[in-house]
Design a protein around this motif. Structure first.
Motif, PDB file in Angstrom:
ATOM      1  N   LEU A   1       0.863  -1.179   0.000  1.00  0.00           N
ATOM      2  CA  LEU A   1       0.000   0.000   0.000  1.00  0.00           C
ATOM      3  C   LEU A   1       0.899   1.228   0.000  1.00  0.00           C
ATOM      4  O   LEU A   1       1.256   1.749   1.063  1.00  0.00           O
TER       5      LEU A   1
ATOM      6  N   ALA B   1       2.535   4.913  -0.004  1.00  0.00           N
ATOM      7  CA  ALA B   1       2.128   6.150   0.685  1.00  0.00           C
ATOM      8  C   ALA B   1       1.837   7.223  -0.350  1.00  0.00           C
ATOM      9  O   ALA B   1       2.625   8.141  -0.576  1.00  0.00           O
TER      10      ALA B   1
ATOM     11  N   THR C   1      -1.140   9.157  -0.434  1.00  0.00           N
ATOM     12  CA  THR C   1      -1.944  10.280   0.057  1.00  0.00           C
ATOM     13  C   THR C   1      -1.711  10.466   1.552  1.00  0.00           C
ATOM     14  O   THR C   1      -1.366   9.513   2.269  1.00  0.00           O
TER      15      THR C   1
ATOM     16  N   TYR D   1      -3.915  10.837   3.929  1.00  0.00           N
ATOM     17  CA  TYR D   1      -4.836  10.057   4.749  1.00  0.00           C
ATOM     18  C   TYR D   1      -4.479   8.583   4.760  1.00  0.00           C
ATOM     19  O   TYR D   1      -4.744   7.880   5.749  1.00  0.00           O
ATOM     20  N   ARG D   2      -3.892   8.095   3.683  1.00  0.00           N
ATOM     21  CA  ARG D   2      -3.385   6.715   3.691  1.00  0.00           C
ATOM     22  C   ARG D   2      -2.380   6.542   4.842  1.00  0.00           C
ATOM     23  O   ARG D   2      -2.405   5.540   5.555  1.00  0.00           O
TER      24      ARG D   2
ATOM     25  N   ARG E   1      -4.254   7.728   8.644  1.00  0.00           N
ATOM     26  CA  ARG E   1      -5.331   6.878   9.147  1.00  0.00           C
ATOM     27  C   ARG E   1      -4.907   5.422   9.310  1.00  0.00           C
ATOM     28  O   ARG E   1      -5.357   4.747  10.235  1.00  0.00           O
ATOM     29  N   LEU E   2      -4.067   4.936   8.409  1.00  0.00           N
ATOM     30  CA  LEU E   2      -3.787   3.510   8.377  1.00  0.00           C
ATOM     31  C   LEU E   2      -2.432   3.142   8.980  1.00  0.00           C
ATOM     32  O   LEU E   2      -2.271   2.035   9.501  1.00  0.00           O
TER      33      LEU E   2
ATOM     34  N   GLU F   1     -11.338   3.574   4.561  1.00  0.00           N
ATOM     35  CA  GLU F   1     -10.075   4.215   4.210  1.00  0.00           C
ATOM     36  C   GLU F   1      -9.113   3.205   3.598  1.00  0.00           C
ATOM     37  O   GLU F   1      -8.416   3.500   2.620  1.00  0.00           O
ATOM     38  N   LEU F   2      -9.070   2.009   4.165  1.00  0.00           N
ATOM     39  CA  LEU F   2      -8.211   0.955   3.625  1.00  0.00           C
ATOM     40  C   LEU F   2      -8.650   0.560   2.220  1.00  0.00           C
ATOM     41  O   LEU F   2      -7.819   0.399   1.321  1.00  0.00           O
TER      42      LEU F   2
ATOM     43  N   THR G   1     -10.208   2.395   0.042  1.00  0.00           N
ATOM     44  CA  THR G   1      -9.873   3.491  -0.867  1.00  0.00           C
ATOM     45  C   THR G   1      -8.378   3.512  -1.175  1.00  0.00           C
ATOM     46  O   THR G   1      -7.968   3.688  -2.331  1.00  0.00           O
ATOM     47  N   ALA G   2      -7.549   3.340  -0.149  1.00  0.00           N
ATOM     48  CA  ALA G   2      -6.100   3.323  -0.364  1.00  0.00           C
ATOM     49  C   ALA G   2      -5.707   2.176  -1.289  1.00  0.00           C
ATOM     50  O   ALA G   2      -4.845   2.334  -2.172  1.00  0.00           O
TER      51      ALA G   2
ATOM     52  N   GLY H   1      -4.052   2.624  -5.005  1.00  0.00           N
ATOM     53  CA  GLY H   1      -2.805   1.944  -5.328  1.00  0.00           C
ATOM     54  C   GLY H   1      -2.922   1.057  -6.542  1.00  0.00           C
ATOM     55  O   GLY H   1      -2.020   1.021  -7.401  1.00  0.00           O
TER      56      GLY H   1
END
Length: 220
Positions: free
Chosen positions: A124, A126, A128, A130-131, A134-135, A188-189, A191-192, A196
């Protein structure tokens, strides 16, 4: 013969509210396309008990009266998801957690089928803020068959300090202090993972090391 229910009135009220919240969460996750078929399971911890979606259920159709409670106070009550040991492992690793969500959401599951990145974590990048915020870093838990003690043990080994995990060839699991927060993490996961995969093989520019360091939560 029924077991005597020794929970307090406050616990009963909290459990009733938790049942409503779980069903609402299940409907939301199903409508968002994050739990295809009968996949996915949700739990909430209320005092010493865990309320969980029942085995064999679909999130789009689960009802309050069919949620499983463990330990159970009545014979013939619904059986919890076979992934309950996985949920218990997440709660044990995160004492502050009050909710666990495990899904087979398509993009996160696709990333769970990829080899880990150079850092040993899930692939995953990096891309963004928020990625990262948040994660944090997301462990890729080695494959074990669903519902097994081997899977629960692998989750227990990886979960400390990491409320967001990807289960290899299986899907995501997250723990949070509330059900809404757990859903936010799961989304969020997803979306990330989608971002990706959309940029996979392209000349995408990830955040540099300084930016990642500045955004990374303490201990993550």
């Amino acid at each position: 013969m029924r077991t005597v229910n020794l929970v307090s009135p406050d616990d009963v009220t909290d459990e009733a509210e938790a049942r409503v919240a779980i069903v609402r969460a299940c409907r939301h996750l199903a409508a968002a396309g994050l739990s295809p078929g009968s996949s996915g399971n949700v739990s909430v911890r209320v005092g010493a008990r865990i309320l969980a979606t029942p085995t064999g259920s679909s999130l789009r159709s689960v009802t309050e009266d069919r949620l499983a409670a463990t330990p159970s106070h009545a014979e013939g009550s619904p059986r919890p998801t076979k992934e309950l040991p996985l949920h218990a492992a997440m709660y044990a690793a995160h004492p502050e957690a009050r909710a666990v969500v495990h899904l087979h959401s398509p993009h996160a599951t696709a990333v769970a089928c990829l080899p880990p990145g150079e850092d040993g974590f899930a692939a995953l990048p990096a891309l963004t803020p928020y990625r990262v915020m948040r994660l944090g870093s997301v462990p890729l838990v080695p494959y074990a068959a669903p519902g097994t003690s081997a899977l629960a043990s692998a989750v227990a080994a990886a979960a400390a300090g990491h409320p967001v995990l990807l289960l290899a060839n299986h899907g995501p699991v997250v723990a949070a202090a509330s059900l809404d927060a757990a859903i936010d993490l799961a989304e969020e996961l997803e979306t990330a993972a989608q971002v990706g995969l959309l940029l996979h093989g392209s000349p995408a520019v990830p955040l540099d090391a300084a930016a990642v360091a500045a955004l990374t939560p303490p201990g993550r």
